[in-house]
Design a protein around this motif. Sequence first.
Motif, PDB file in Angstrom:
ATOM      1  N   PRO A 151      40.211  27.558  11.874  1.00 26.06           N
ATOM      2  CA  PRO A 151      39.315  26.428  11.765  1.00 26.06           C
ATOM      3  C   PRO A 151      39.696  25.424  10.734  1.00 26.06           C
ATOM      4  N   VAL A 152      39.314  24.162  11.037  1.00 28.94           N
ATOM      5  CA  VAL A 152      39.996  22.719  10.507  1.00 28.94           C
ATOM      6  C   VAL A 152      39.790  23.018   8.777  1.00 28.94           C
ATOM      7  N   GLY A 153      40.875  22.946   8.119  1.00 31.38           N
ATOM      8  CA  GLY A 153      40.950  23.058   6.692  1.00 31.38           C
ATOM      9  C   GLY A 153      42.338  23.224   5.959  1.00 31.38           C
ATOM     10  N   GLY A 154      42.194  22.727   4.755  1.00 25.85           N
ATOM     11  CA  GLY A 154      43.609  22.526   4.207  1.00 25.85           C
ATOM     12  C   GLY A 154      44.672  21.394   4.811  1.00 25.85           C
ATOM     13  N   GLY A 155      43.974  20.564   5.320  1.00 23.69           N
ATOM     14  CA  GLY A 155      44.664  19.558   6.110  1.00 23.69           C
ATOM     15  C   GLY A 155      45.133  19.726   7.458  1.00 23.69           C
ATOM     16  N   GLN A 156      44.958  21.074   7.860  1.00 19.11           N
ATOM     17  CA  GLN A 156      45.387  21.242   9.238  1.00 19.11           C
ATOM     18  C   GLN A 156      44.181  21.194  10.322  1.00 19.11           C
ATOM     19  N   ALA A 157      44.324  20.727  11.396  1.00 17.39           N
ATOM     20  CA  ALA A 157      43.452  20.513  12.250  1.00 17.39           C
ATOM     21  C   ALA A 157      43.060  21.869  12.942  1.00 17.39           C
ATOM     22  N   GLY A 158      41.906  21.804  13.565  1.00 22.10           N
ATOM     23  CA  GLY A 158      41.327  23.294  14.063  1.00 22.10           C
ATOM     24  C   GLY A 158      41.837  23.530  15.676  1.00 22.10           C
ATOM     25  N   ASP A 159      41.985  24.732  15.882  1.00 22.91           N
ATOM     26  CA  ASP A 159      42.481  25.210  17.161  1.00 22.91           C
ATOM     27  C   ASP A 159      41.389  24.842  18.299  1.00 22.91           C
ATOM     28  N   THR A 160      41.756  24.523  19.580  1.00 21.07           N
ATOM     29  CA  THR A 160      41.122  24.324  20.544  1.00 21.07           C
ATOM     30  C   THR A 160      41.315  25.569  21.529  1.00 21.07           C
ATOM     31  N   GLY A 161      40.390  25.737  22.908  1.00 23.97           N
ATOM     32  CA  GLY A 161      40.793  26.696  23.801  1.00 23.97           C
ATOM     33  C   GLY A 161      39.724  26.989  24.847  1.00 23.97           C
ATOM     34  N   TRP A 162      39.748  28.260  24.885  1.00 19.49           N
ATOM     35  CA  TRP A 162      38.489  28.650  25.836  1.00 19.49           C
ATOM     36  C   TRP A 162      37.785  30.151  25.613  1.00 19.49           C
ATOM     37  N   LEU A 163      36.720  30.169  25.831  1.00 18.77           N
ATOM     38  CA  LEU A 163      35.906  31.668  25.798  1.00 18.77           C
ATOM     39  C   LEU A 163      35.672  31.768  27.185  1.00 18.77           C
ATOM     40  N   ILE A 164      36.018  32.959  27.382  1.00 19.59           N
ATOM     41  CA  ILE A 164      36.181  33.545  29.068  1.00 19.59           C
ATOM     42  C   ILE A 164      35.294  34.812  29.116  1.00 19.59           C
ATOM     43  N   ALA A 165      34.205  34.748  29.870  1.00 17.16           N
ATOM     44  CA  ALA A 165      33.544  36.038  30.328  1.00 17.16           C
ATOM     45  C   ALA A 165      33.360  36.145  31.746  1.00 17.16           C
ATOM     46  N   GLY A 166      34.284  36.985  32.401  1.00 16.14           N
ATOM     47  CA  GLY A 166      34.355  37.183  34.101  1.00 16.14           C
ATOM     48  C   GLY A 166      34.736  35.788  34.555  1.00 16.14           C
ATOM     49  N   GLU A 167      33.896  35.069  35.098  1.00 18.98           N
ATOM     50  CA  GLU A 167      34.245  33.874  35.999  1.00 18.98           C
ATOM     51  C   GLU A 167      33.629  32.721  35.311  1.00 18.98           C
ATOM     52  N   GLN A 168      32.999  33.008  34.197  1.00 17.18           N
ATOM     53  CA  GLN A 168      32.753  31.932  33.214  1.00 17.18           C
ATOM     54  C   GLN A 168      33.686  31.335  32.233  1.00 17.18           C
ATOM     55  N   ARG A 169      33.732  30.013  31.963  1.00 15.36           N
ATOM     56  CA  ARG A 169      34.729  29.650  30.974  1.00 15.36           C
ATOM     57  C   ARG A 169      33.966  28.475  30.112  1.00 15.36           C
ATOM     58  N   TRP A 170      34.065  28.480  28.855  1.00 18.36           N
ATOM     59  CA  TRP A 170      33.555  27.521  28.227  1.00 18.36           C
ATOM     60  C   TRP A 170      34.461  26.927  27.236  1.00 18.36           C
ATOM     61  N   ARG A 171      34.768  25.583  27.406  1.00 13.67           N
ATOM     62  CA  ARG A 171      35.854  25.137  26.543  1.00 13.67           C
ATOM     63  C   ARG A 171      35.614  24.825  25.022  1.00 13.67           C
ATOM     64  N   VAL A 172      36.307  25.467  24.098  1.00 15.61           N
ATOM     65  CA  VAL A 172      36.140  25.211  22.845  1.00 15.61           C
ATOM     66  C   VAL A 172      36.986  23.892  22.456  1.00 15.61           C
ATOM     67  N   THR A 173      36.005  22.919  21.831  1.00 15.96           N
ATOM     68  CA  THR A 173      36.731  21.711  21.448  1.00 15.96           C
ATOM     69  C   THR A 173      36.920  21.595  20.041  1.00 15.96           C
ATOM     70  N   ASP A 174      36.833  22.202  19.319  1.00 14.32           N
ATOM     71  CA  ASP A 174      37.060  22.545  17.801  1.00 14.32           C
ATOM     72  C   ASP A 174      36.670  23.600  17.216  1.00 14.32           C
ATOM     73  N   THR A 175      37.377  24.165  16.056  1.00 18.13           N
ATOM     74  CA  THR A 175      36.991  25.332  15.340  1.00 18.13           C
ATOM     75  C   THR A 175      36.796  25.025  13.933  1.00 18.13           C
ATOM     76  N   ARG A 176      35.470  25.335  13.426  1.00 22.14           N
ATOM     77  CA  ARG A 176      35.338  24.865  11.781  1.00 22.14           C
ATOM     78  C   ARG A 176      34.799  25.916  11.204  1.00 22.14           C
ATOM     79  N   LYS A 177      34.901  25.753   9.657  1.00 24.87           N
ATOM     80  CA  LYS A 177      34.411  26.865   9.042  1.00 24.87           C
ATOM     81  C   LYS A 177      32.901  26.713   8.959  1.00 24.87           C
ATOM     82  N   SER A 178      31.872  27.686   8.968  1.00 26.23           N
ATOM     83  CA  SER A 178      30.399  27.516   8.983  1.00 26.23           C
ATOM     84  C   SER A 178      30.026  27.080   7.624  1.00 26.23           C
ATOM     85  N   LYS A 179      29.165  26.213   7.884  1.00 27.51           N
ATOM     86  CA  LYS A 179      28.583  25.568   6.339  1.00 27.51           C
ATOM     87  C   LYS A 179      27.508  26.600   5.912  1.00 27.51           C
TER      88      LYS A 179
END
Length: 235
Positions: free
Chosen positions: A37-65
């Motif tokens: 998750p974005v923090g300490g000056g470093q950008a967050g990761d991006t990627g995908w969540l995959i379940a079978g044939e379904q894919r969701w694009r992860v556009t950013d990762t952050r610490k929960s408020k």
Amino acid sequence: MKTEDLFREDATLLSCDATVTAHGEGGVLLDRTVCYPVGGGQAGDTGWLIAGEQRWRVTDTRKSKEHPAAIVHLIEGEALPPVGTAVRVEIDAARRMAHRRFHTATHLLCALLPYPVDGCSITEGYARLDFHTDEPFDKEAIQAGLDRLVAEAHPVGHRWISEDELDANPGLVRSMSVQPPRGLGRVRVLEVQGVDLQPCGGTHVSNTAEIGPVVVTKIEKKSAKTRRVVLGFAG
């Protein structure tokens, strides 16, 4: 609510199996993840969540408020995987490797320039550090120092120390703007063997040789007491 942060112990992990535990803050929370998750000056990761044939694009990762121990994965579009869904988490490998290379290179800069750090940014395309000093910087000397430390192939690793150990060694903290998190009883420190040792929660390469060709693209005088060094990749 807590997310097991697998990247803290192994920055080479590019995927893992996880379960969606909640929705909120523009995305989904998982029980475990390889996404930094974005923090300490470093950008967050991006990627995908995959379940079978379904894919969701992860556009950013952050610490929960709302849940300090949890991580939010921001999802492209409005459709989210339902709570309880078992997913495969896959990160953008090229982006992660760029972050690892740049972040480790900034630790080499800290060794070459022994001044407090009052700003940091680590992205896929560049890295920068702002140093609190009015001393002029020699671009060619800094470049030569980086080239030498990369070529010397210093091992890079991390360990955990107690908060009491950190308090007994305040000089380990170089950053003026970002302090190590408190209240967990321990602090993660990054060590470039024989070169640098300081608290850091980011992702890094395992040997300075893995940084590869990195260049000082710019040195700027940002204020009377701030000098900025910007790094890029060669080629």
